[in-house]
Design an enzyme around this catalytic site. Sequence first.
Site, PDB file in Angstrom:
ATOM      1  N   LYS A  85       0.831  -1.196   0.000  1.00  0.00           N
ATOM      2  CA  LYS A  85       0.000   0.000   0.000  1.00  0.00           C
ATOM      3  C   LYS A  85       0.871   1.254   0.000  1.00  0.00           C
ATOM      4  O   LYS A  85       1.923   1.291   0.635  1.00  0.00           O
ATOM      5  CB  LYS A  85      -0.891  -0.030   1.246  1.00  0.00           C
ATOM      6  CG  LYS A  85      -1.901   1.104   1.352  1.00  0.00           C
ATOM      7  CD  LYS A  85      -2.744   0.915   2.608  1.00  0.00           C
ATOM      8  CE  LYS A  85      -3.739   2.032   2.827  1.00  0.00           C
ATOM      9  NZ  LYS A  85      -4.550   1.804   4.049  1.00  0.00           N
ATOM     10  N   SER A 160      -9.203   2.401   3.546  1.00  0.00           N
ATOM     11  CA  SER A 160      -8.274   3.087   2.670  1.00  0.00           C
ATOM     12  C   SER A 160      -7.359   2.150   1.891  1.00  0.00           C
ATOM     13  O   SER A 160      -6.614   2.599   1.017  1.00  0.00           O
ATOM     14  CB  SER A 160      -7.435   4.060   3.499  1.00  0.00           C
ATOM     15  OG  SER A 160      -6.625   3.376   4.440  1.00  0.00           O
ATOM     16  N   SER A 184      -9.662  -0.002   7.570  1.00  0.00           N
ATOM     17  CA  SER A 184      -9.141   0.181   6.218  1.00  0.00           C
ATOM     18  C   SER A 184      -8.681  -1.072   5.510  1.00  0.00           C
ATOM     19  O   SER A 184      -8.434  -1.046   4.306  1.00  0.00           O
ATOM     20  CB  SER A 184      -7.992   1.194   6.236  1.00  0.00           C
ATOM     21  OG  SER A 184      -8.482   2.488   6.483  1.00  0.00           O
TER      22      SER A 184
END
Length: 473
Positions: A85, A160, A184
């Site tokens: 990520k 996220s 997330s």
Amino acid sequence: MDVIDKTDLGEMSATELTRAYAAKEASPVEAVQAALDRIERFDGDVNAFVYVVAEEALSEARASEARWAKGEPLSPIDGVPATIKELTRVKGIPFRKGSVLGEKDPSPTDLEIVTKLRQAGTPILGTTASPEFGWKGLTHGPEGGNTLNPWNTARASGGSSGGAAVAAALNMGVLHEGSDGAGSIRIPSSFCGVFGIKPTFGWVPSTAPTGLFELAHRGPLTRTVEDSGLFLNAVSGPSVNALYGRSPKDVPDFAAATRRSIKGMRIAYARTLDGAPVAPAVAEAVDRAARAMADLGAIVEEADPGFASPQQALLDLWYAAQAWAVEQVNPSPEQIARMDPGFVSITEQGRLLSARDFIAADQVRAQLKVTMAKFHERYDALMLPTMPLTAFEAGVDVPPGSGMTEWTDWSPFTYPFNMTEQPAVSVNCGFDADGLPIGLQFVGRWFEDEVVLALAAAYQSAHPTPFVSAPRS
């Protein structure tokens, strides 16, 4: 074993790939190339990736291939393609953080979790998309554009860790690192129909400065529960670099836990928390899953942990942390004008909070930990929906027409377990009438991640659901 059709490499799990490597029926180079080909085919429709480092990944795959040829793999995931990520620092890739405030030059270092993956021999394909500083449970913003749900590209991917979830759903790589400060990992796992685990805080060393402190967990998103166990085996354990929390010295075999029997495990089933509304399709799917867990030998009882929503306390902690993060960069007015207005708003609110506000919010968090500790004196795990709804329209922060104002309004079942630091997973348990995935969540005792992994694996094995084969519009 049967000869593997190498055209299927792009659909394989980590276990299937390494079995093929050991049998010399496939190679890490072929697997990485298959993943890169899938990125080339699919990512233009979903916008999951920020940077792809194909040559570096292939170079790492060639080194893995040589190790497998000698029968000396570094780990059970040596040669399995992975992604990181963009909120995690990766050597050679700009640390963008989803924001105009991100770094423009390639990072000179890896965060420790990436170092551990490299030590395990996993080729890194690139970085996946996040909203600015991971501030919301969706993945869109001025800098990164819109990351779309592969089951229906008009719908949101969640966030996220939205890019990681989309990459997992389409198998653009096999192991996908994500982070979870209020849901997330689990929100996009639910929306995109993949598995994700927020491990107990401490198993994965927290080695990056963050105002979120113990709220901010890192963990994997994968297609199979076992693959997430293999990922955790590679990255978990004590570290002298841990800034927050500490890991026990004895790290379990998380992958082996996915093969444990669940017979006799006591599961508390909560249809909701504090009366939050749940969409009928979600409620029906999770009810079916509760019956399925009982059929598999678990003891399932309806039970409510009995706490009031800690949303305001979470938001105070969240806003203060995001305000601190932005202040470290000291953005110019021109940069602020290019930021997500919602993100700017919460940082402004965060700057107005006092130390007393922060302490009061943290006291709510402390009491919630006690409440859940007492609840788990009777139950091995809590089972509930991951999300009260399925993926809604892409590009908006709240479902249109809902009257909601905060993204946490529509995610009431995830952030409480960041506040308690417990292990929590999301596994797909079906689809709504529009063909959108529904997530089932298990929450366990501290440092008993093996239990939630075993429960999710048992459900996934007995009730497998399909993965999307290509982005659908």
